[in-house]
Design an enzyme around this catalytic site. Structure first.
Site, PDB file in Angstrom:
ATOM      1  CE  LYS A   1       7.792  -8.908  -4.534  1.00 62.57           C
ATOM      2  NZ  LYS A   1       7.727  -8.002  -3.369  1.00 62.57           N
TER       3      LYS A   1
ATOM      4  CG  ASP B   1       4.302  -7.980  -1.614  1.00 63.49           C
ATOM      5  OD1 ASP B   1       3.480  -7.398  -0.881  1.00 63.49           O
ATOM      6  OD2 ASP B   1       5.524  -7.726  -1.599  1.00 63.49           O
TER       7      ASP B   1
ATOM      8  NE  ARG C   1       0.348  -3.633  -0.215  1.00 63.59           N
ATOM      9  CZ  ARG C   1       1.414  -4.437  -0.104  1.00 63.59           C
ATOM     10  NH1 ARG C   1       1.914  -5.039  -1.170  1.00 63.59           N
ATOM     11  NH2 ARG C   1       1.954  -4.656   1.066  1.00 63.59           N
TER      12      ARG C   1
ATOM     13  CB  ALA D   1       5.492  -3.154 -10.060  1.00 62.59           C
TER      14      ALA D   1
ATOM     15  CB  THR E   1      -1.680   4.920  -5.272  1.00 62.51           C
ATOM     16  OG1 THR E   1      -1.352   5.668  -6.442  1.00 62.51           O
ATOM     17  CG2 THR E   1      -2.627   5.742  -4.402  1.00 62.51           C
TER      18      THR E   1
HETATM   19  C1  LIG Z   1       2.773  -0.145  -0.505  1.00 56.31           C
HETATM   20  C2  LIG Z   1       2.925  -0.623  -1.926  1.00 56.31           C
HETATM   21  C3  LIG Z   1       2.947  -1.974  -2.170  1.00 56.31           C
HETATM   22  C4  LIG Z   1       3.050  -2.446  -3.490  1.00 56.31           C
HETATM   23  N1  LIG Z   1       2.951  -3.796  -3.733  1.00 56.31           N
HETATM   24  C5  LIG Z   1       2.937  -4.230  -4.995  1.00 56.31           C
HETATM   25  C6  LIG Z   1       2.688  -5.593  -5.305  1.00 56.31           C
HETATM   26  O1  LIG Z   1       2.481  -6.433  -4.435  1.00 56.31           O
HETATM   27  N2  LIG Z   1       2.702  -5.961  -6.617  1.00 56.31           N
HETATM   28  C7  LIG Z   1       2.915  -5.055  -7.625  1.00 56.31           C
HETATM   29  O2  LIG Z   1       2.881  -5.441  -8.792  1.00 56.31           O
HETATM   30  N3  LIG Z   1       3.167  -3.766  -7.352  1.00 56.31           N
HETATM   31  C8  LIG Z   1       3.172  -3.335  -6.079  1.00 56.31           C
HETATM   32  N4  LIG Z   1       3.381  -2.000  -5.825  1.00 56.31           N
HETATM   33  C9  LIG Z   1       3.849  -1.095  -6.912  1.00 56.31           C
HETATM   34  C10 LIG Z   1       2.687  -0.521  -7.690  1.00 56.31           C
HETATM   35  O3  LIG Z   1       2.065  -1.524  -8.434  1.00 56.31           O
HETATM   36  C11 LIG Z   1       3.138   0.588  -8.631  1.00 56.31           C
HETATM   37  O4  LIG Z   1       4.081   0.094  -9.532  1.00 56.31           O
HETATM   38  C12 LIG Z   1       3.741   1.797  -7.942  1.00 56.31           C
HETATM   39  O5  LIG Z   1       3.097   2.071  -6.745  1.00 56.31           O
HETATM   40  C13 LIG Z   1       3.626   3.031  -8.838  1.00 56.31           C
HETATM   41  O6  LIG Z   1       2.292   3.321  -9.070  1.00 56.31           O
HETATM   42  P1  LIG Z   1       1.522   4.603  -8.465  1.00 56.31           P
HETATM   43  O7  LIG Z   1       0.195   4.141  -7.961  1.00 56.31           O
HETATM   44  O8  LIG Z   1       2.371   5.256  -7.463  1.00 56.31           O
HETATM   45  O9  LIG Z   1       1.189   5.498  -9.700  1.00 56.31           O
HETATM   46  P2  LIG Z   1       2.057   6.072 -10.908  1.00 56.31           P
HETATM   47  O10 LIG Z   1       1.063   6.604 -11.882  1.00 56.31           O
HETATM   48  O11 LIG Z   1       3.050   5.077 -11.373  1.00 56.31           O
HETATM   49  O12 LIG Z   1       2.843   7.247 -10.244  1.00 56.31           O
HETATM   50  C14 LIG Z   1       2.197   8.396  -9.749  1.00 56.31           C
HETATM   51  C15 LIG Z   1       3.232   9.372  -9.219  1.00 56.31           C
HETATM   52  O13 LIG Z   1       3.866   8.814  -8.071  1.00 56.31           O
HETATM   53  C16 LIG Z   1       5.248   9.089  -8.060  1.00 56.31           C
HETATM   54  N5  LIG Z   1       5.983   7.815  -8.196  1.00 56.31           N
HETATM   55  C17 LIG Z   1       5.486   6.583  -8.474  1.00 56.31           C
HETATM   56  N6  LIG Z   1       6.458   5.644  -8.468  1.00 56.31           N
HETATM   57  C18 LIG Z   1       7.595   6.305  -8.186  1.00 56.31           C
HETATM   58  C19 LIG Z   1       8.951   5.889  -8.018  1.00 56.31           C
HETATM   59  N7  LIG Z   1       9.331   4.628  -8.145  1.00 56.31           N
HETATM   60  N8  LIG Z   1       9.867   6.843  -7.717  1.00 56.31           N
HETATM   61  C20 LIG Z   1       9.518   8.144  -7.563  1.00 56.31           C
HETATM   62  N9  LIG Z   1       8.242   8.580  -7.705  1.00 56.31           N
HETATM   63  C21 LIG Z   1       7.307   7.682  -8.008  1.00 56.31           C
HETATM   64  C22 LIG Z   1       5.507  10.002  -9.217  1.00 56.31           C
HETATM   65  O14 LIG Z   1       5.369  11.314  -8.756  1.00 56.31           O
HETATM   66  C23 LIG Z   1       4.396   9.642 -10.181  1.00 56.31           C
HETATM   67  O15 LIG Z   1       4.073  10.669 -11.061  1.00 56.31           O
HETATM   68  C24 LIG Z   1       3.209  -1.515  -4.537  1.00 56.31           C
HETATM   69  C25 LIG Z   1       3.184  -0.147  -4.288  1.00 56.31           C
HETATM   70  C26 LIG Z   1       3.013   0.308  -3.006  1.00 56.31           C
HETATM   71  C27 LIG Z   1       2.925   1.778  -2.767  1.00 56.31           C
END
Ligand SMILES: Cc1cc2nc3c(=O)[nH]c(=O)nc-3n(C[C@H](O)[C@H](O)[C@H](O)COP(=O)(O)OP(=O)(O)OC[C@H]3O[C@@H](n4cnc5c(N)ncnc54)[C@H](O)[C@@H]3O)c2cc1C
Length: 306
Positions: free
Chosen positions: A97, A131, A183, A188, A225
């Site tokens: 970061k 990130d 990516r 978040a 995701t």
């Molecule tokens: C490899 C990776 C790198 C990332 N890097 C960044 C970044 O650089 N900057 C940034 O802003 N965000 C980052 N994120 C976080 C991302 O932006 C999302 O906040 C996070 O991935 C949740 O979104 P989702 O796509 O899983 O979908 P969502 O719609 O939030 O979730 C879909 C489903 O996934 C499961 N789920 C999601 N999150 C969780 C959790 N915390 N605990 C348990 N189950 C969960 C649940 O079953 C949920 O119903 C990253 C995520 C990943 C996977």
């Protein structure tokens, strides 16, 4: 019921942070999402991930550092990680970061620090993912990434974009022309409606648009995701367009949807697990709770079990 925005607000609150990090009791709650305190604690976890046919990305937790010394320590930590990856022969890259390297103090400092890590990754044939943090630093992050990308090749440094931001489709269109490894994630942080889609369905629709743009570009991108709808949309699009499984990777967070991580790896998809560690776990942990407030109950249940 505690809301997503309240949890994200708490993630940035120094008072809550000081309180939570002072007690070992809170730290115990984080083990589902945080792999340990030190690099050596993470190595066996990544070895296990590799044994399940997945790769990893090391993330040393720290953000918004306030001093030059702290930023220097972060650089040293990442140089150690890169050395450890080679020494232990594990399959992992690193995620950084820019506020961890001093972006909040001086963008030039963050650039110089990030460059040291990227240069070392290049020397070792590894890869650094920058990130993406909150929207106050989106442009600065992209600017520094572009400077790094101008100096280092496609397979040394990549960036993250967030589908909740209105600007992201245009950013993706511009960055794929470099070309750049991206990516895509949903995002978040707490963002106002002036910069980000307030409705989840729009965030998801934008995710699909950006994912399609990335896959069609022919460059190796990361589809980050846990959302089965986004995963199905990716597989459907790739199948329709004749894009092979080896042309992209899925990415998920350590401790989230392990079942799906294993399933996708078993089905022959490239899977990378983002593995955070370190003592500055508080904001990261709170953002994970915010993504799924039901996690609070999970954490409480574990606490009750002792
Ligand atoms: C490899 C990776 C790198 C990332 N890097 C960044 C970044 O650089 N900057 C940034 O802003 N965000 C980052 N994120 C976080 C991302 O932006 C999302 O906040 C996070 O991935 C949740 O979104 P989702 O796509 O899983 O979908 P969502 O719609 O939030 O979730 C879909 C489903 O996934 C499961 N789920 C999601 N999150 C969780 C959790 N915390 N605990 C348990 N189950 C969960 C649940 O079953 C949920 O119903 C990253 C995520 C990943 C996977």
């Amino acid at each position: 019921m505690i809301t997503r925005s309240a949890l994200i607000w708490m993630s940035r609150h120094e008072g809550f942070k000081d309180f939570a990090t002072r007690f070992q009791f809170f730290k115990k709650l984080t083990t589902r999402f945080v792999a340990g305190d030190t690099i050596d604690e993470v190595v066996p976890i990544i070895r296990e991930i590799n044994a399940e046919n997945s790769t990893a990305s090391f993330d040393h937790l720290n953000e918004s550092v306030q001093s030059l010394a702290e930023a220097d320590n972060e650089v040293a930590e990442y140089l150690n990680i890169l050395a450890k990856i080679d020494e232990q022969r594990i399959r992992s890259n690193v995620s950084i970061k820019l506020t961890q390297f001093g972006l909040g103090i001086d963008p030039e400092l963050a650039y110089r620090n990030a460059r040291k890590v990227v240069e070392e990754a290049h020397r070792r044939g590894n890869f650094v993912r920058v990130d993406m943090e909150d929207s106050s630093v989106t442009q600065a992050t992209i600017d520094i990434f572009k400077r790094l990308r101008a100096e280092f090749d496609l397979n040394t440094v990549g960036i993250v974009l967030q589908s909740y931001l209105y600007r992201t489709l245009a950013d993706a269109e511009e960055l794929v022309k470099l070309p750049a490894r991206i990516r895509i994630c949903k995002g978040a942080y707490n963002e106002p409606p002036e910069v980000a889609f307030p409705d989840k369905k729009d965030v998801d629709a934008n995710y699909v648009k950006v994912m399609q743009l990335l896959l069609a570009s022919g460059v190796y991108h990361g589809i980050a995701t846990h959302d089965p709808k986004m995963i199905d949309a990716t597989i459907d699009f790739a199948t329709r367009e004749g894009i092979g499984k080896e042309k992209y990777e899925f990415q998920m967070l350590y401790g989230v949807r392990r079942d799906l991580q294993k399933q996708l790896a078993r089905d022959g998809f490239n899977m990378r697990v983002y593995v955070p560690y370190g003592k500055h776990w508080y904001p990261y942990f709170m953002r994970r709770l915010a993504e799924r407030p039901a996690n609070i109950w999970f954490v409480m249940k574990n606490l009750a079990k002792g």
